[in-house]
Design a protein around this motif. Structure first.
Motif, short mmCIF file in Angstrom:
data_model
loop_
_atom_site.label_atom_id
_atom_site.label_comp_id
_atom_site.label_asym_id
_atom_site.label_seq_id
_atom_site.Cartn_x
_atom_site.Cartn_y
_atom_site.Cartn_z
N HIS A 10 0.79 -1.22 0.00
CA HIS A 10 0.00 0.00 0.00
C HIS A 10 0.83 1.29 0.00
N LEU A 11 2.14 1.19 0.15
CA LEU A 11 2.99 2.37 0.27
C LEU A 11 3.83 2.57 -0.98
N PHE B 8 0.23 6.70 0.64
CA PHE B 8 -0.42 5.51 1.20
C PHE B 8 -1.75 5.28 0.49
N ASP C 238 -5.03 3.67 0.73
CA ASP C 238 -5.90 3.07 1.74
C ASP C 238 -7.20 2.55 1.15
#
Length: 334
Positions: free
Chosen positions: A143-144, A172, A174
């Motif tokens: 996710h990063l 990020f 999300d």
């Protein structure tokens, strides 16, 4: 039936039987045996391209940098961007992607800007800036994403020298957690390497010592932090996939970034709020790239008093505490 004709029929059926046996046994080179004669072999998907290209062209009513410098506030501004992505790695481990990014950004305008200081003097040019770009993008923990990018601002106006910078941005994704309400937060650290990306060193050269702080040395290379979110939602059943974004961010400058000529620096340099709608251009075949059209709006609030006053040098007139940019354009990804 003659013996000769009977022999021909026997040979014919024998050949058919042999062919069927050969087909069912998978004896053809490179072909697996099939459980049913009508099952199709699905070819594997093509390997992803090692290089991708992005072309983005925007048309706007003004050119205001993300740092709040008003370069042009009259006429039409045209800003083409071309980026190349070299895909180095894609997988499922701790690091799930790695790319090298390189390209160039330009700014043109229908309203000419002075080549030499002061603003408004002749000669003028419609070509104000070219920025080379080079960096690396690494995705990790699914996710990063960390983008580390070098840029240079090669100015063509007002005798402004070239400045060099390093931008580190952590984003990020999300979406897996908030789904339609995902915020896509990011944190950015932007460092001047050489030269100034603002007009912080101009007031003293033009007006002399500061009336508030006396002799004020030229600001050294400085930095800022930028914190923001980019919520977005795609309406899959509207116009082939209408995507709406509402980015907003706050810039937190070091005290030397805008200088202290007009007073003490503020913790917050500026606020930026935006809205953007993107529609895919479905009439262009995918073999010619993925094309889209977008329109957007950005609102700026210049909180820092030094930033507020500095803008009279790039776009002279009464300094503005707030301003906006309306833009539209198209993108193509190959």
């Amino acid at each position: 039936m003659t013996k000769h004709r009977k022999k021909i029929i026997q040979c014919t059926f024998g050949a058919i039987a042999a062919a069927l046996a050969l087909q069912c046994s998978g004896a053809h080179a490179g072909e697996p045996a099939m459980s049913a004669p009508d099952k199709e072999v699905v070819p594997p998907p093509p390997a992803p391209s090692p290089i991708d290209l992005l072309l983005n062209v925007e048309f706007a009513n003004a050119y205001i940098t993300p740092r709040g410098m008003m370069v042009r506030d009259e006429g039409l501004t045209i800003q083409p961007l071309l980026l190349a992505f070299i895909n180095l790695y894609k997988g499922d481990g701790f690091i799930n992607s790695a790319k090298i990014v390189g390209g160039v950004w330009n700014d043109f305008g229908s309203y000419g800007v002075a080549v030499h200081a002061p603003y408004g003097s002749d000669p003028k040019t419609h070509y104000s800036e070219i920025d080379p770009i080079f960096g690396i993008s690494v995705g990790f923990l699914k996710h990063l994403t960390l983008d580390v990018t070098y840029t240079a601002f090669v100015e063509q106006i007002l005798d402004i020298g070239t400045s060099n910078h390093l931008d580190s941005k952590l984003s990020f994704d999300d979406s897996d957690y908030l789904h339609a309400f995902a915020l896509h937060p990011f944190f950015e650290y932007w460092q001047e390497l050489t030269g100034k990306a603002t007009d912080a060193d101009v007031p003293e050269a033009v007006f002399g010592p500061s009336p508030k702080s006396g002799n004020h040395p030229d600001p050294a290379s400085s930095y800022y932090f930028n914190v923001g979110i980019d919520p977005q939602y795609t309406f899959s059943n509207v116009l082939g996939g209408l995507k709406f974004e509402a980015p907003c961010s706050v810039l937190l400058p070091n005290e030397r970034f805008y200088g202290n000529y007009y007073g003490e620096s503020s913790t917050v340099g500026l606020f930026e709020l935006g809205a953007k709608a993107t529609v895919p251009i479905t009439c262009i075949p995918a073999s010619y790239g993925h094309w889209s059209f977008h329109v957007g709006f950005n609102y700026f609030n210049f909180v820092d008093d030094n930033l507020y006053h500095l803008n009279e040098f790039n776009a002279p007139g009464k300094p503005k505490r707030t301003t906006y940019v309306v833009y539209s354009g198209f993108s193509a990804f190959f």
